[in-house]
Design a protein around this motif. Structure first.
Motif, PDB file in Angstrom:
ATOM      1  N   PHE A  62       0.816  -1.215   0.000  1.00 54.12           N
ATOM      2  CA  PHE A  62       0.000   0.000   0.000  1.00 54.12           C
ATOM      3  C   PHE A  62       0.848   1.263   0.000  1.00 54.12           C
ATOM      4  CE2 PHE A  62      -3.644  -2.343   0.074  1.00 54.12           C
ATOM      5  CZ  PHE A  62      -4.787  -1.697   0.510  1.00 54.12           C
ATOM      6  N   GLY A  63       2.153   1.105   0.069  1.00 52.11           N
ATOM      7  CA  GLY A  63       3.001   2.281   0.044  1.00 52.11           C
ATOM      8  C   GLY A  63       4.459   1.919   0.202  1.00 52.11           C
ATOM      9  N   PHE A  64       5.304   2.879  -0.077  1.00 50.71           N
ATOM     10  CA  PHE A  64       6.750   2.691  -0.003  1.00 50.71           C
ATOM     11  C   PHE A  64       7.354   4.000   0.493  1.00 50.71           C
ATOM     12  CE2 PHE A  64      11.090   2.653  -1.332  1.00 50.71           C
ATOM     13  CZ  PHE A  64      11.483   1.319  -1.474  1.00 50.71           C
ATOM     14  N   VAL A  65       8.126   3.907   1.577  1.00 51.11           N
ATOM     15  CA  VAL A  65       8.775   5.092   2.139  1.00 51.11           C
ATOM     16  C   VAL A  65      10.277   4.841   2.236  1.00 51.11           C
ATOM     17  CG1 VAL A  65       8.944   6.663   4.095  1.00 51.11           C
ATOM     18  CG2 VAL A  65       6.727   5.678   3.483  1.00 51.11           C
ATOM     19  N   PRO A  66      11.103   5.665   1.597  1.00 47.76           N
ATOM     20  CA  PRO A  66      12.556   5.515   1.740  1.00 47.76           C
ATOM     21  C   PRO A  66      12.969   5.807   3.180  1.00 47.76           C
ATOM     22  CG  PRO A  66      11.992   6.905  -0.152  1.00 47.76           C
ATOM     23  CD  PRO A  66      10.740   6.739   0.652  1.00 47.76           C
ATOM     24  N   LYS A  67      13.968   5.085   3.668  1.00 48.92           N
ATOM     25  CA  LYS A  67      14.424   5.317   5.035  1.00 48.92           C
ATOM     26  C   LYS A  67      15.075   6.682   5.204  1.00 48.92           C
ATOM     27  CE  LYS A  67      14.819   0.653   6.912  1.00 48.92           C
ATOM     28  NZ  LYS A  67      15.661  -0.308   7.652  1.00 48.92           N
ATOM     29  N   LEU A 119       1.799   7.600   6.140  1.00 50.42           N
ATOM     30  CA  LEU A 119       0.990   6.904   7.128  1.00 50.42           C
ATOM     31  C   LEU A 119      -0.473   7.325   7.039  1.00 50.42           C
ATOM     32  CD1 LEU A 119       1.128   4.961   9.576  1.00 50.42           C
ATOM     33  CD2 LEU A 119       1.419   6.978  11.019  1.00 50.42           C
ATOM     34  N   GLN A 120      -0.717   8.614   6.950  1.00 54.24           N
ATOM     35  CA  GLN A 120      -2.094   9.116   6.889  1.00 54.24           C
ATOM     36  C   GLN A 120      -2.799   8.628   5.630  1.00 54.24           C
ATOM     37  OE1 GLN A 120      -1.638  13.350   7.242  1.00 54.24           O
ATOM     38  NE2 GLN A 120      -1.387  13.289   9.462  1.00 54.24           N
ATOM     39  N   LEU A 121      -2.072   8.641   4.495  1.00 52.80           N
ATOM     40  CA  LEU A 121      -2.685   8.220   3.245  1.00 52.80           C
ATOM     41  C   LEU A 121      -3.011   6.726   3.257  1.00 52.80           C
ATOM     42  CD1 LEU A 121      -3.638   8.934   0.426  1.00 52.80           C
ATOM     43  CD2 LEU A 121      -1.290   8.579  -0.390  1.00 52.80           C
ATOM     44  N   VAL A 122      -2.071   5.923   3.733  1.00 51.19           N
ATOM     45  CA  VAL A 122      -2.287   4.474   3.757  1.00 51.19           C
ATOM     46  C   VAL A 122      -3.402   4.105   4.720  1.00 51.19           C
ATOM     47  CG1 VAL A 122      -1.239   2.263   4.376  1.00 51.19           C
ATOM     48  CG2 VAL A 122       0.041   3.902   3.005  1.00 51.19           C
ATOM     49  N   LEU A 123      -3.434   4.746   5.878  1.00 53.03           N
ATOM     50  CA  LEU A 123      -4.489   4.451   6.852  1.00 53.03           C
ATOM     51  C   LEU A 123      -5.862   4.894   6.354  1.00 53.03           C
ATOM     52  CD1 LEU A 123      -2.728   5.319  10.238  1.00 53.03           C
ATOM     53  CD2 LEU A 123      -3.309   3.048   9.351  1.00 53.03           C
ATOM     54  N   SER A 124      -5.898   5.845   5.428  1.00 53.56           N
ATOM     55  CA  SER A 124      -7.181   6.276   4.866  1.00 53.56           C
ATOM     56  C   SER A 124      -7.573   5.442   3.654  1.00 53.56           C
ATOM     57  CB  SER A 124      -7.118   7.756   4.466  1.00 53.56           C
ATOM     58  OG  SER A 124      -6.314   7.942   3.310  1.00 53.56           O
ATOM     59  N   GLY A 125      -6.704   4.479   3.312  1.00 51.10           N
ATOM     60  CA  GLY A 125      -7.025   3.589   2.207  1.00 51.10           C
ATOM     61  C   GLY A 125      -6.354   3.928   0.903  1.00 51.10           C
ATOM     62  N   GLY A 126      -5.420   4.862   0.931  1.00 47.66           N
ATOM     63  CA  GLY A 126      -4.723   5.232  -0.288  1.00 47.66           C
ATOM     64  C   GLY A 126      -3.433   4.461  -0.465  1.00 47.66           C
ATOM     65  N   VAL A 127      -2.764   4.704  -1.567  1.00 50.72           N
ATOM     66  CA  VAL A 127      -1.465   4.107  -1.847  1.00 50.72           C
ATOM     67  C   VAL A 127      -0.444   5.232  -1.901  1.00 50.72           C
ATOM     68  CG1 VAL A 127      -0.071   2.822  -3.509  1.00 50.72           C
ATOM     69  CG2 VAL A 127      -2.454   2.180  -3.133  1.00 50.72           C
ATOM     70  N   TYR A 128       0.573   5.146  -1.044  1.00 55.34           N
ATOM     71  CA  TYR A 128       1.583   6.203  -0.999  1.00 55.34           C
ATOM     72  C   TYR A 128       2.802   5.816  -1.824  1.00 55.34           C
ATOM     73  CZ  TYR A 128       4.949   9.652   0.413  1.00 55.34           C
ATOM     74  OH  TYR A 128       5.882  10.660   0.382  1.00 55.34           O
ATOM     75  N   LEU A 129       3.211   6.726  -2.699  1.00 56.50           N
ATOM     76  CA  LEU A 129       4.413   6.547  -3.497  1.00 56.50           C
ATOM     77  C   LEU A 129       5.332   7.739  -3.272  1.00 56.50           C
ATOM     78  CD1 LEU A 129       2.646   5.465  -6.805  1.00 56.50           C
ATOM     79  CD2 LEU A 129       3.853   3.978  -5.218  1.00 56.50           C
ATOM     80  N   PRO A 130       6.628   7.517  -3.071  1.00 56.91           N
ATOM     81  CA  PRO A 130       7.541   8.645  -2.877  1.00 56.91           C
ATOM     82  C   PRO A 130       7.565   9.530  -4.113  1.00 56.91           C
ATOM     83  CG  PRO A 130       8.762   6.600  -3.210  1.00 56.91           C
ATOM     84  CD  PRO A 130       7.317   6.222  -3.044  1.00 56.91           C
ATOM     85  N   PRO A 131       7.704  10.835  -3.943  1.00 57.29           N
ATOM     86  CA  PRO A 131       7.678  11.763  -5.089  1.00 57.29           C
ATOM     87  C   PRO A 131       8.638  11.380  -6.202  1.00 57.29           C
ATOM     88  CG  PRO A 131       7.609  12.975  -3.031  1.00 57.29           C
ATOM     89  CD  PRO A 131       7.854  11.532  -2.669  1.00 57.29           C
TER      90      PRO A 131
END
Length: 224
Positions: A99-104, A115-127
């Motif tokens: 549901f998402g990918f966050v670089p360390k 976190l907010q986007l994924v918890l709301s049901g979205g898919v987070y992608l780094p810019p």
């Protein structure tokens, strides 16, 4: 809300836990240093709303950790953390149903946004992963801007399944449809968004800033 953090690096895991505990959200954070431990906890009855997973876990190569989670616990949304920021790796994780990918290396505010986007049901992608690759055509830009198409309520439900990373057979089972019918709906959705596969559809929705909550809010309307 329960969030399971799976990371074998104690210092980084502690940082993630600290960040989660200071988001202002009412969350219970469970820590695991090994994926096997996480599976055991869930097999024993632990139900979580989100798993935050370090991509490189001991005993797993490449993206095998994501594959294992999606195979064994497909109902659990996964947010991947990794020191590898290669857009191709991001793409593969999303293709596997993350549901998402966050670089360390991401700053705290980017982690909060993910976190907010994924918890709301979205898919987070780094810019960085959204800005690479073949530029969108005018048709795609127009499609993404209006969510691409006029979809029936059933097609919208199928689209929700696609965003959740569910394979066609699971979508068919959940909606009480035949595999053939779901395949037809998926083809229509891809045409509507002017994309050629499911992962590109997820990217299109991410570019448009669309979440599951946005889609669900349209229930009862015949047009997305």
């Amino acid at each position: 809300m329960k969030i399971l953090v799976v990371d074998d690096h104690p210092l980084y895991r502690s940082g993630v836990v600290y960040t989660l505990q200071n988001t202002g959200l009412e969350v219970e954070v469970i820590e695991c240093s090994a994926l096997a431990t996480a599976f055991q906890r869930m097999d024993d009855g632990l139900a979580v709303d989100l798993m935050i997973l370090d991509l490189q876990m001991p005993g797993y190569q490449g993206l095998d950790s994501v594959r294992e989670v999606r195979s064994r616990r497909p109902e659990v949304p996964v947010l991947v953390l990794s020191g590898n920021e290669d857009p191709a790796v991001v793409h593969e994780c999303i293709e596997l149903g993350a549901f998402g990918f966050v670089p360390k290396s991401a700053p705290a505010d980017q982690f909060h946004a993910a976190l907010q986007l994924v918890l709301s049901g979205g898919v987070y992608l780094p810019p960085t992963s959204l800005s690479v690759g073949t530029p969108a055509t005018r048709a795609q830009q127009d499609a993404w801007g209006r969510l691409g198409a006029h979809l029936t309520e059933r097609q919208r439900q199928v689209l929700l399944g696609i965003v959740q990373g569910k394979p066609n057979k699971v979508i068919a089972r959940d909606l009480g449809l035949s595999d053939t019918t779901v395949k037809s709906h998926v083809a229509h959705i891809l045409d509507a968004l002017v994309v050629s596969n499911r992962t590109e559809a997820v990217y299109a929705l991410a570019r448009a800033g669309v979440s599951l909550r946005d889609l669900q809010a349209t229930a009862g309307d015949s047009i997305l």
